[in-house]
Design an enzyme around this catalytic site. Structure first.
Site, PDB file in Angstrom:
ATOM      1  N   ASP A 140       0.905  -0.818   5.382  1.00  0.00           N
ATOM      2  CA  ASP A 140      -0.228  -1.483   4.751  1.00  0.00           C
ATOM      3  C   ASP A 140      -1.484  -1.103   5.527  1.00  0.00           C
ATOM      4  OD1 ASP A 140      -0.515  -3.373   2.486  1.00  0.00           O
ATOM      5  OD2 ASP A 140      -1.606  -4.576   3.956  1.00  0.00           O
ATOM      6  N   TYR A 141      -2.543  -0.827   4.804  1.00  0.00           N
ATOM      7  CA  TYR A 141      -3.823  -0.466   5.404  1.00  0.00           C
ATOM      8  C   TYR A 141      -4.658  -1.719   5.581  1.00  0.00           C
ATOM      9  CZ  TYR A 141      -2.354   4.109   3.697  1.00  0.00           C
ATOM     10  OH  TYR A 141      -1.641   5.241   3.438  1.00  0.00           O
TER      11      TYR A 141
ATOM     12  N   ASP B  69       0.810  -1.214   0.000  1.00  0.00           N
ATOM     13  CA  ASP B  69       0.000   0.000   0.000  1.00  0.00           C
ATOM     14  C   ASP B  69       0.846   1.268   0.000  1.00  0.00           C
ATOM     15  OD1 ASP B  69      -2.413  -1.381  -0.034  1.00  0.00           O
ATOM     16  OD2 ASP B  69      -2.594  -1.398   2.149  1.00  0.00           O
TER      17      ASP B  69
END
Length: 168
Positions: A55-56, A42
């Site tokens: 990272d989401y 991400d």
């Protein structure tokens, strides 16, 4: 890369995260992991001279601030093997930086991982809620190198030994 080697890699990492206690990692096959790596990292960012992977995650862990603290996020990360995902992302970023930066030094230039649980990052919650961070130890870098260099993980000097509390 074999499922067995990835399994051992997770044991090394999770044992470190648990204070060098032997970690339990459920057995999985490579087909169990299919779909994990179909996306993209991400976010890669640099802060104060160090590179990070972010990272989401949109996982719902609960409705309260307490649901987005370290132990709860760690449980979600481990139950979905997101830690394996971020280890692979870190290895890929490390290789990219080695290739692109002439004076790259992993210890000086690599910062770690941020997993951002979006539902926990509410303005109604305390700052830092929903933010999971992890670093990569020298022993874990050695384990990553052993796995992705297609070496037999258990027959290298970096094999996992629960009796000795980690990577030897």
């Amino acid at each position: 890369v074999s499922a067995r080697d990835l399994h051992h890699l997770l044991r090394v990492h999770r044992s470190e995260m648990a204070g060098n206690q032997d970690a339990v990692v459920p057995f999985f096959t490579l087909s169990d992991l299919s779909g994990m790596m179909h996306g993209f990292i991400d976010l890669l960012f640099m802060h104060e001279g160090k590179y990070y992977v972010a990272d989401y995650k949109s996982n719902f862990l609960g409705a309260s601030q307490d649901d987005y603290q370290g132990p709860q996020m760690r449980h979600a990360i481990q139950s979905h093997n997101y830690d394996l995902q971020y280890l692979i992302y870190c290895w890929a970023l490390d290789k990219y930086l080695q290739a692109r930066l002439p004076n790259y030094n992993r210890k000086a230039d690599f910062g770690g991982v941020y997993y951002l649980f979006l539902r926990g990052m509410s303005p109604d919650f305390s700052p830092g809620t929903g933010i999971y961070t992890a670093g990569i130890s020298d022993a874990l870098w050695a384990a990553l190198e052993a796995v992705f260099a297609a070496k037999d993980f258990n027959k290298t000097e970096h094999s996992y030994s629960p009796e000795q509390g980690g990577v030897v």
